[in-house]
Enzyme design. Structure first.
Site, PDB file in Angstrom:
ATOM      1  N   HIS A   1       5.774  -0.581  -2.877  1.00  8.74           N
ATOM      2  CA  HIS A   1       5.297   0.136  -4.071  1.00  8.74           C
ATOM      3  C   HIS A   1       5.372   1.652  -3.914  1.00  8.74           C
ATOM      4  CE1 HIS A   1       2.915  -3.699  -5.424  1.00  8.74           C
ATOM      5  NE2 HIS A   1       4.203  -3.778  -5.667  1.00  8.74           N
TER       6      HIS A   1
ATOM      7  N   ALA B   1     -10.266  -7.815   7.529  1.00 11.60           N
ATOM      8  CA  ALA B   1      -9.055  -7.705   8.344  1.00 11.60           C
ATOM      9  C   ALA B   1      -9.295  -6.952   9.652  1.00 11.60           C
ATOM     10  CB  ALA B   1      -7.954  -7.019   7.539  1.00 11.60           C
TER      11      ALA B   1
ATOM     12  N   CYS C   1      17.586  20.069  -6.811  1.00 15.16           N
ATOM     13  CA  CYS C   1      18.132  20.521  -8.092  1.00 15.16           C
ATOM     14  C   CYS C   1      17.088  21.220  -8.962  1.00 15.16           C
ATOM     15  CB  CYS C   1      18.751  19.342  -8.848  1.00 15.16           C
ATOM     16  SG  CYS C   1      17.543  18.263  -9.617  1.00 15.16           S
TER      17      CYS C   1
ATOM     18  N   ASN D   1       0.826  -1.207   0.000  1.00 16.64           N
ATOM     19  CA  ASN D   1       0.000   0.000   0.000  1.00 16.64           C
ATOM     20  C   ASN D   1       0.859   1.255   0.000  1.00 16.64           C
ATOM     21  OD1 ASN D   1      -2.033  -1.807   0.168  1.00 16.64           O
ATOM     22  ND2 ASN D   1      -2.553  -1.411   2.301  1.00 16.64           N
TER      23      ASN D   1
ATOM     24  N   ASN E   1      -8.419 -12.680   4.666  1.00 13.68           N
ATOM     25  CA  ASN E   1      -9.068 -12.109   3.483  1.00 13.68           C
ATOM     26  C   ASN E   1     -10.455 -12.740   3.388  1.00 13.68           C
ATOM     27  OD1 ASN E   1      -9.749 -11.410   0.728  1.00 13.68           O
ATOM     28  ND2 ASN E   1      -7.561 -11.262   0.245  1.00 13.68           N
TER      29      ASN E   1
ATOM     30  N   GLY F   1      -5.267  -9.075   3.103  1.00 18.10           N
ATOM     31  CA  GLY F   1      -5.933  -8.119   2.206  1.00 18.10           C
ATOM     32  C   GLY F   1      -5.236  -7.896   0.885  1.00 18.10           C
ATOM     33  N   THR F   2      -4.620  -8.943   0.352  1.00 17.88           N
ATOM     34  CA  THR F   2      -4.036  -8.816  -0.991  1.00 17.88           C
ATOM     35  C   THR F   2      -4.581  -9.922  -1.877  1.00 17.88           C
ATOM     36  OG1 THR F   2      -2.019  -8.786  -2.323  1.00 17.88           O
ATOM     37  CG2 THR F   2      -1.916 -10.077  -0.293  1.00 17.88           C
TER      38      THR F   2
END
Ligand code: BJW
Ligand code: ZN
Length: 261
Positions: free
Chosen positions: A133, A244, A163, A116, A226, A200-201
């Site tokens: 991610h 969850a 920069c 997440n 899940n 939860g994936t």
């Protein structure tokens, strides 16, 4: 009150999984958790593959979350990410995030790995979070690579604090490499783990999903949390088929562990 057979079943699964988790904590055995979008559903954040893809200003997420889209319309991509960041900032962490923060607080050998980008684990009190991610709250300079926080009220295209180069969201888009340091930490934690929680994936996106395979192949007991079976449910020793936010506090309570940090 009479119990449905199903209730008895799920309670039994939780009791067994909790006993295993408790043993790992007592014996100082490494535990890892891999979380996905489902852990934030009870905070009101939509999933990716839950049906009805996220539309915004005529764009689907698959069309905006790409390097090509950013090259062509950096302002549109940034606007979409600013909007999502505002949305998650207005959401609250839920009991699932808190239970995982509590596990970290009582178990020094716990690694929380998340796909997440919402930052809700940290807001619940988790201190060591491996973000595979990236993060909605950070930008990355296209010129010098500097990763830096995005101010909460930011708007428009972002530039580098160092920069002045154009910055992009610090998010891993399809076809891109995961941050190498995060990936190494995750891979090591998966390979060491005696217990791996998969929460939860859908376990469809690689290489993140491969962590479950790495853990199982190295002998870890996998606990899936899940409401629906993930693509790797067959690797799970126990599957807790509940949201969850209900399952994790119940698991912690059954293990005699705290539910909040
Ligand atoms: C609940 C719940 C409740 C509901 N409680 N649970 C073929 C084979 C293998 C790999 C590939 C392939 N083709 C392409 C690839 C590579 C690709 C990939 O895996 N694609 C697959 C889709 C097939 N992977 C990549 O590109 C990765 N990079 C890479 O591989 O680099 C090397 C390479 C280079 C060049 C070419 C090929 C490879 C990078 C992946 C980056 C993923 N990025 C995203 C988007 C970020 C953009 C943004 O947010 O703006 O990250 S994709 C999206 O999916 C997001 C998520 O982190 C990720 C995982 O999704 P997650 O978390 O599992 O969510 P959902 O929605 O899928 O599932 C939710 C679950 O919750 C469900 O199971 C529900 O049941 C459950 N749930 N309520 C608990 N209350
Ligand atoms: Zn820079």
């Amino acid at each position: 009150m009479e119990l449905e057979a199903w209730d008895v079943d799920v309670r039994d699964v939780i009791r067994q999984a909790a006993a295993r988790l408790r043993r790992a904590v007592d014996e100082g055995e490494p535990v890892a958790a891999l979380t996905g979008a489902g852990v934030s559903v009870e905070s009101g954040i939509p999933t990716f593959r839950g049906g009805g893809g996220a539309f915004w200003a005529g764009f689907r997420s698959e069309d905006l979350a790409t390097p090509e889209a950013f090259r062509r319309h950096p302002e549109k991509v940034w606007e979409w990410y600013h909007q999502r960041r505002q949305f998650v900032m207005s959401a609250q962490s839920n009991p699932a995030h808190k239970a995982l923060a509590a596990l970290e607080a009582v178990h020094p050998h716990f690694t929380l790995i998340t796909q997440n980008v919402d930052g809700l684990h940290q807001r619940a009190g988790s201190k060591r979070v491996v973000e595979l991610h990236g993060s909605l709250h950070q930008k990355r300079c296209l010129d010098c690579g500097l990763i830096s926080p995005i101010p909460p009220d930011a708007e428009g295209v972002m530039y580098c604090d160092l920069c002045g180069g154009v910055a992009r969201p610090h998010i891993v888009w399809f076809g891109e490499m995961l941050p190498p340091h995060a990936w190494r930490q995750a891979e090591e934690a998966a390979a060491r783990a005696g217990v791996m929680l998969v929460v939860g994936t859908s376990a469809q996106v690689y290489p993140a999903a491969g962590l479950v395979e790495i853990a199982a192949a190295a002998g870890a007991d996998v606990i899936e949390v899940n409401p629906e079976p993930s693509a790797l449910a067959w690797l799970a020793r126990w599957a807790i088929r509940l949201p969850a936010g209900e399952a994790l506090p119940q698991l912690m309570r059954a293990a005699g562990l705290p539910t909040e940090p």
